[in-house]
Design a protein around this motif. Sequence first.
Motif, PDB file in Angstrom:
ATOM      1  N   TYR A  16       0.839  -1.194   0.000  1.00  0.00           N
ATOM      2  CA  TYR A  16       0.000   0.000   0.000  1.00  0.00           C
ATOM      3  C   TYR A  16       0.880   1.253   0.000  1.00  0.00           C
ATOM      4  CZ  TYR A  16      -4.020  -2.958   0.947  1.00  0.00           C
ATOM      5  OH  TYR A  16      -5.009  -3.906   0.855  1.00  0.00           O
ATOM      6  N   LEU A  17       0.684   2.087  -1.004  1.00  0.00           N
ATOM      7  CA  LEU A  17       1.458   3.319  -1.129  1.00  0.00           C
ATOM      8  C   LEU A  17       0.754   4.432  -0.362  1.00  0.00           C
ATOM      9  CD1 LEU A  17       3.775   4.960  -2.292  1.00  0.00           C
ATOM     10  CD2 LEU A  17       2.429   5.254  -4.396  1.00  0.00           C
ATOM     11  N   LEU A  18       1.252   4.725   0.829  1.00  0.00           N
ATOM     12  CA  LEU A  18       0.676   5.774   1.674  1.00  0.00           C
ATOM     13  C   LEU A  18       1.459   7.076   1.588  1.00  0.00           C
ATOM     14  CD1 LEU A  18      -0.190   3.720   4.891  1.00  0.00           C
ATOM     15  CD2 LEU A  18      -1.720   4.410   3.050  1.00  0.00           C
ATOM     16  N   ALA A  19       2.669   7.024   1.050  1.00  0.00           N
ATOM     17  CA  ALA A  19       3.491   8.230   0.932  1.00  0.00           C
ATOM     18  C   ALA A  19       3.118   8.993  -0.334  1.00  0.00           C
ATOM     19  CB  ALA A  19       4.970   7.858   0.899  1.00  0.00           C
ATOM     20  N   ASN A  20       3.227  10.304  -0.260  1.00  0.00           N
ATOM     21  CA  ASN A  20       2.995  11.153  -1.430  1.00  0.00           C
ATOM     22  C   ASN A  20       4.334  11.348  -2.131  1.00  0.00           C
ATOM     23  OD1 ASN A  20       1.920  12.884  -3.317  1.00  0.00           O
ATOM     24  ND2 ASN A  20       1.914  14.664  -1.958  1.00  0.00           N
ATOM     25  N   ILE A  21       4.598  10.531  -3.144  1.00  0.00           N
ATOM     26  CA  ILE A  21       5.916  10.533  -3.771  1.00  0.00           C
ATOM     27  C   ILE A  21       5.794  10.798  -5.273  1.00  0.00           C
ATOM     28  CG2 ILE A  21       6.913   9.000  -2.048  1.00  0.00           C
ATOM     29  CD1 ILE A  21       6.592   6.689  -4.007  1.00  0.00           C
ATOM     30  N   SER A  22       6.911  11.204  -5.854  1.00  0.00           N
ATOM     31  CA  SER A  22       6.958  11.469  -7.292  1.00  0.00           C
ATOM     32  C   SER A  22       7.160  10.163  -8.057  1.00  0.00           C
ATOM     33  CB  SER A  22       8.110  12.427  -7.603  1.00  0.00           C
ATOM     34  OG  SER A  22       9.359  11.795  -7.344  1.00  0.00           O
ATOM     35  N   GLN A  23       6.995  10.233  -9.369  1.00  0.00           N
ATOM     36  CA  GLN A  23       7.244   9.063 -10.204  1.00  0.00           C
ATOM     37  C   GLN A  23       8.704   8.630 -10.118  1.00  0.00           C
ATOM     38  OE1 GLN A  23       5.666   6.744 -12.195  1.00  0.00           O
ATOM     39  NE2 GLN A  23       3.866   7.489 -11.095  1.00  0.00           N
TER      40      GLN A  23
END
Length: 266
Positions: A16-23
């Motif tokens: 689950y991707l919970l971090a707000n990250i760039s491509q």
Amino acid sequence: MVFQVPTGNLDVLTCYLLANISQDELQAFKAAFELGNFAQFSPMLKIRIVRPPEDYIGQSHEYIRRKEDEAGRERAFLILDDKAMENDAVWYISYFADVQPPEDQWAVNKEVLWKMLIRTDKLATVYVNYSIGNTSLQEDLGNCGVEFPVKEGYEQPKVFDYKTDMHKAQYSQPTWVRAEPHEYELNKGGEEFGTYVASPNTLARLKDGIAEESGILNDWVTPYPAGPFRMPDGTKKEFPEGTMVLQLKLNPDFPWPPFKWPNGSL
């Protein structure tokens, strides 16, 4: 081309991707996982990176574990949050302490959630070690400075890391090939390996060109007669008389096809 044992069906963990990250940051995470997974030529695990349900956002790992259990998804999963990204790591979320009692010596109560922050390029190896019982999450937490018995919401002072150079490790991955008589040669005798002098016909290696075209690092090794091989679909593959099994190493510099991420993964 020599026969190599095919990769079977790999376990797939949800991340689950919970971090707000760039491509770019996402691609860096995926590259680190692929590196430690020997993904192009000898993968051990697959992960499916997905956006979480809305109600998971901003919630604790314990909350998410309970929701997964309620939905019937009881296996381990992964969380990629801000803390994980800051440490080039990923959270491995296992189970609550009441799932496999007795664990009195490990946890103060049944509400403890077993989880560990793992360096991303070590995730696949950790997962395999847990799957075959080489070690346990509790043992590894002890190596990260966690004191037992642990309390709810315990802190992990150090990220779990084997300290292995995964770039160098690419060149030490074994493969067991079945070479037919026209694909290998036996030694003539007298070859020196340190203090050992080989007798004739005791060692074998692939013939010139065959190792290169198969993505294999060639070497003299002890051959063993090859019997039938049971394929993943249950059928048996037969080999000509004189076929030998050679344990060699894979060549990471070979133009292997790209690793295929599971359908639906970011």
